[in-house]
Design a protein around this motif. Structure first.
Motif, PDB file in Angstrom:
ATOM      1  N   LYS A 128      18.069  24.094  55.685  1.00  0.00           N
ATOM      2  CA  LYS A 128      18.841  25.182  55.082  1.00  0.00           C
ATOM      3  C   LYS A 128      20.302  25.149  55.518  1.00  0.00           C
ATOM      4  CE  LYS A 128      15.292  27.247  53.020  1.00  0.00           C
ATOM      5  NZ  LYS A 128      14.877  28.612  53.320  1.00  0.00           N
ATOM      6  N   LEU A 129      20.611  24.446  56.614  1.00  0.00           N
ATOM      7  CA  LEU A 129      22.002  24.335  57.056  1.00  0.00           C
ATOM      8  C   LEU A 129      22.843  23.640  55.989  1.00  0.00           C
ATOM      9  CD1 LEU A 129      21.414  23.294  60.776  1.00  0.00           C
ATOM     10  CD2 LEU A 129      21.915  25.585  59.882  1.00  0.00           C
ATOM     11  N   ASP A 130      22.290  22.611  55.361  1.00  0.00           N
ATOM     12  CA  ASP A 130      23.007  21.940  54.274  1.00  0.00           C
ATOM     13  C   ASP A 130      23.197  22.881  53.092  1.00  0.00           C
ATOM     14  OD1 ASP A 130      23.243  19.545  55.638  1.00  0.00           O
ATOM     15  OD2 ASP A 130      21.385  18.715  54.815  1.00  0.00           O
ATOM     16  N   VAL A 131      22.203  23.714  52.832  1.00  0.00           N
ATOM     17  CA  VAL A 131      22.300  24.683  51.739  1.00  0.00           C
ATOM     18  C   VAL A 131      23.385  25.703  52.039  1.00  0.00           C
ATOM     19  CG1 VAL A 131      21.073  26.474  50.460  1.00  0.00           C
ATOM     20  CG2 VAL A 131      19.884  24.366  51.099  1.00  0.00           C
ATOM     21  N   ARG A 171      15.220  27.337  71.147  1.00  0.00           N
ATOM     22  CA  ARG A 171      15.284  26.843  69.771  1.00  0.00           C
ATOM     23  C   ARG A 171      15.930  27.867  68.852  1.00  0.00           C
ATOM     24  NH1 ARG A 171      10.552  25.155  69.721  1.00  0.00           N
ATOM     25  NH2 ARG A 171       9.477  26.988  68.860  1.00  0.00           N
ATOM     26  N   LEU A 172      15.594  29.146  69.040  1.00  0.00           N
ATOM     27  CA  LEU A 172      16.161  30.195  68.195  1.00  0.00           C
ATOM     28  C   LEU A 172      17.655  30.359  68.457  1.00  0.00           C
ATOM     29  CD1 LEU A 172      15.445  32.221  66.022  1.00  0.00           C
ATOM     30  CD2 LEU A 172      14.806  33.856  67.806  1.00  0.00           C
ATOM     31  N   LEU A 173      18.055  30.261  69.714  1.00  0.00           N
ATOM     32  CA  LEU A 173      19.477  30.335  70.046  1.00  0.00           C
ATOM     33  C   LEU A 173      20.232  29.165  69.428  1.00  0.00           C
ATOM     34  CD1 LEU A 173      21.845  31.597  71.566  1.00  0.00           C
ATOM     35  CD2 LEU A 173      21.088  30.376  73.626  1.00  0.00           C
ATOM     36  N   ASP A 174      19.659  27.971  69.494  1.00  0.00           N
ATOM     37  CA  ASP A 174      20.292  26.806  68.869  1.00  0.00           C
ATOM     38  C   ASP A 174      20.423  26.994  67.366  1.00  0.00           C
ATOM     39  OD1 ASP A 174      20.540  25.528  71.301  1.00  0.00           O
ATOM     40  OD2 ASP A 174      18.787  24.236  71.037  1.00  0.00           O
ATOM     41  N   ASP A 175      19.376  27.526  66.734  1.00  0.00           N
ATOM     42  CA  ASP A 175      19.419  27.755  65.288  1.00  0.00           C
ATOM     43  C   ASP A 175      20.494  28.775  64.925  1.00  0.00           C
ATOM     44  OD1 ASP A 175      17.421  25.940  64.762  1.00  0.00           O
ATOM     45  OD2 ASP A 175      15.834  27.435  64.526  1.00  0.00           O
ATOM     46  N   ALA A 176      20.639  29.813  65.744  1.00  0.00           N
ATOM     47  CA  ALA A 176      21.650  30.830  65.477  1.00  0.00           C
ATOM     48  C   ALA A 176      23.051  30.236  65.531  1.00  0.00           C
ATOM     49  CB  ALA A 176      21.508  31.977  66.484  1.00  0.00           C
ATOM     50  N   ARG A 177      23.289  29.422  66.528  1.00  0.00           N
ATOM     51  CA  ARG A 177      24.601  28.763  66.616  1.00  0.00           C
ATOM     52  C   ARG A 177      24.818  27.806  65.453  1.00  0.00           C
ATOM     53  NH1 ARG A 177      23.752  27.733  73.066  1.00  0.00           N
ATOM     54  NH2 ARG A 177      24.801  29.627  73.833  1.00  0.00           N
ATOM     55  N   ALA A 178      23.739  27.159  65.016  1.00  0.00           N
ATOM     56  CA  ALA A 178      23.851  26.191  63.921  1.00  0.00           C
ATOM     57  C   ALA A 178      24.175  26.870  62.595  1.00  0.00           C
ATOM     58  CB  ALA A 178      22.555  25.391  63.798  1.00  0.00           C
ATOM     59  N   VAL A 179      23.554  28.010  62.311  1.00  0.00           N
ATOM     60  CA  VAL A 179      23.838  28.669  61.032  1.00  0.00           C
ATOM     61  C   VAL A 179      25.265  29.206  61.015  1.00  0.00           C
ATOM     62  CG1 VAL A 179      21.431  29.221  60.508  1.00  0.00           C
ATOM     63  CG2 VAL A 179      22.823  30.913  61.730  1.00  0.00           C
ATOM     64  N   GLU A 180      25.750  29.668  62.178  1.00  0.00           N
ATOM     65  CA  GLU A 180      27.150  30.089  62.233  1.00  0.00           C
ATOM     66  C   GLU A 180      28.072  28.906  61.981  1.00  0.00           C
ATOM     67  OE1 GLU A 180      30.202  32.623  65.054  1.00  0.00           O
ATOM     68  OE2 GLU A 180      28.711  31.343  66.042  1.00  0.00           O
ATOM     69  N   GLN A 181      27.778  27.778  62.625  1.00  0.00           N
ATOM     70  CA  GLN A 181      28.608  26.591  62.450  1.00  0.00           C
ATOM     71  C   GLN A 181      28.567  26.090  61.006  1.00  0.00           C
ATOM     72  OE1 GLN A 181      27.561  23.301  65.003  1.00  0.00           O
ATOM     73  NE2 GLN A 181      29.566  22.350  64.800  1.00  0.00           N
ATOM     74  N   ALA A 182      27.430  26.289  60.337  1.00  0.00           N
ATOM     75  CA  ALA A 182      27.317  25.866  58.937  1.00  0.00           C
ATOM     76  C   ALA A 182      28.115  26.750  57.997  1.00  0.00           C
ATOM     77  CB  ALA A 182      25.849  25.856  58.521  1.00  0.00           C
ATOM     78  N   GLY A 183      28.515  27.941  58.476  1.00  0.00           N
ATOM     79  CA  GLY A 183      29.367  28.799  57.662  1.00  0.00           C
ATOM     80  C   GLY A 183      28.837  30.185  57.378  1.00  0.00           C
ATOM     81  N   ALA A 184      27.641  30.522  57.898  1.00  0.00           N
ATOM     82  CA  ALA A 184      27.113  31.875  57.670  1.00  0.00           C
ATOM     83  C   ALA A 184      28.054  32.909  58.270  1.00  0.00           C
ATOM     84  CB  ALA A 184      25.723  32.003  58.280  1.00  0.00           C
ATOM     85  N   SER A 185      28.243  34.012  57.551  1.00  0.00           N
ATOM     86  CA  SER A 185      29.155  35.073  57.985  1.00  0.00           C
ATOM     87  C   SER A 185      28.442  36.224  58.673  1.00  0.00           C
ATOM     88  CB  SER A 185      29.936  35.629  56.784  1.00  0.00           C
ATOM     89  OG  SER A 185      30.720  34.619  56.195  1.00  0.00           O
TER      90      SER A 185
END
Length: 273
Positions: A128-131, A171-185
């Motif tokens: 979903k990060l690519d999405v 894992r959840l903390l890593d995912d949270a940082r990843a979605v922010e880096q992908a552009g989630a606001s």
């Protein structure tokens, strides 16, 4: 600009205003909504944001999960809610498999924005990060959703608290940082232990909206039918029947805004350790 019931001129809530609220330490309020009538009442009460959630599959359509909800369903209810709003920011859920590929996601998201939404919500990380990147690069704001993701109910084996244990928390903390880096606001955190949700919130620069994630998030969201005591079956522990507090539907919305703003909701009894 519009004039509210008290005669005051109020500006519509925008994404930059929500980001500013996070920076200023002001708690953000969000409720789900599915029609124009409730949208007007929620808007008048001063709720910051409204989500046309795929929860409509359960609370409106009577399904046992969110999986049967379609893009057409979300588009229809988004248009209904948009007609009732003047102030609150409107988000639309991306229903099951509508964001399975970037191409499918941009098609669905475009329909929702044309119906009146200002942002879409996507469950999960991983592919979903690519999405998320694809949408944000094409001027479509995204709110991510981690923790308990109802569209993953078959894989998870039910609606269970997520992020317990050191490995799952990391894992959840890593995912949270990843979605922010992908552009989630923004980021919704659902059914996450309160200490972990607070840690995630502190590690991000975007607002976090909690549901069953304790008081340490930037804001709080509840499902409309839950907070009005209309849920069929057992209520989750993170739900408060705000109608009993407010005394009326309008009073319930106002009480929700007040209690979240003051930090009175959620209390310890509404979260998970």
């Amino acid at each position: 600009m519009y004039t509210n019931a008290a005669g005051a001129t109020t500006s519509p809530v925008t994404l930059p205003r929500l980001l500013q609220a996070r920076d200023e330490g002001r708690r953000i309020t969000m409720l789900t909504c599915y029609d124009a009538g409730f949208a007007r009442a929620i808007d008048a009460a001063g709720v910051d944001s409204v989500l046309v959630g795929d929860s409509l599959g359960m609370v409106v359509q009577g399904h046992g999960s969110t999986l049967p909800v379609t893009v057409a369903d979300i588009e229809y209810h988004t248009a209904c809610v948009a007609r009732g709003l003047q102030r609150a920011l409107l988000l639309s859920d991306m229903p099951f498999q509508s964001d399975a590929t970037p191409a499918a996601a941009i098609d669905a998201a475009t329909r929702f924005l044309r119906a009146g939404a200002a942002m879409v919500k996507i469950e999960g990380a991983g592919f979903k990060l690519d999405v998320i990147r694809h949408l944000v690069e094409r001027e479509t704001p995204v709110c991510a959703h981690l923790g308990l993701t109802p569209q993953s109910v078959l894989r998870l084996g039910g609606y269970r608290v997520q992020g317990r244990g050191d490995e799952a928390a990391a894992r959840l903390l890593d995912d949270a940082r990843a979605v922010e880096q992908a552009g989630a606001s923004m980021l919704v955190l659902e059914c996450v232990p309160a200490p972990l949700a607070e840690r995630i919130t502190a590690s991000l620069s975007i607002p976090t909206i909690g549901i069953g994630a304790g008081p340490g998030c930037t804001g709080q969201v509840l499902v409309l039918h839950d907070m009005l005591g209309l849920r069929h079956g057992r209520q989750p522990r993170f739900v408060k029947d705000v109608l009993a507090t407010g005394g009326s539907v309008t009073g319930a919305f106002e009480a929700f805004v007040r209690e979240v703003g003051e930090g009175a909701f959620p209390g310890p009894e509404h979260g998970y350790a």
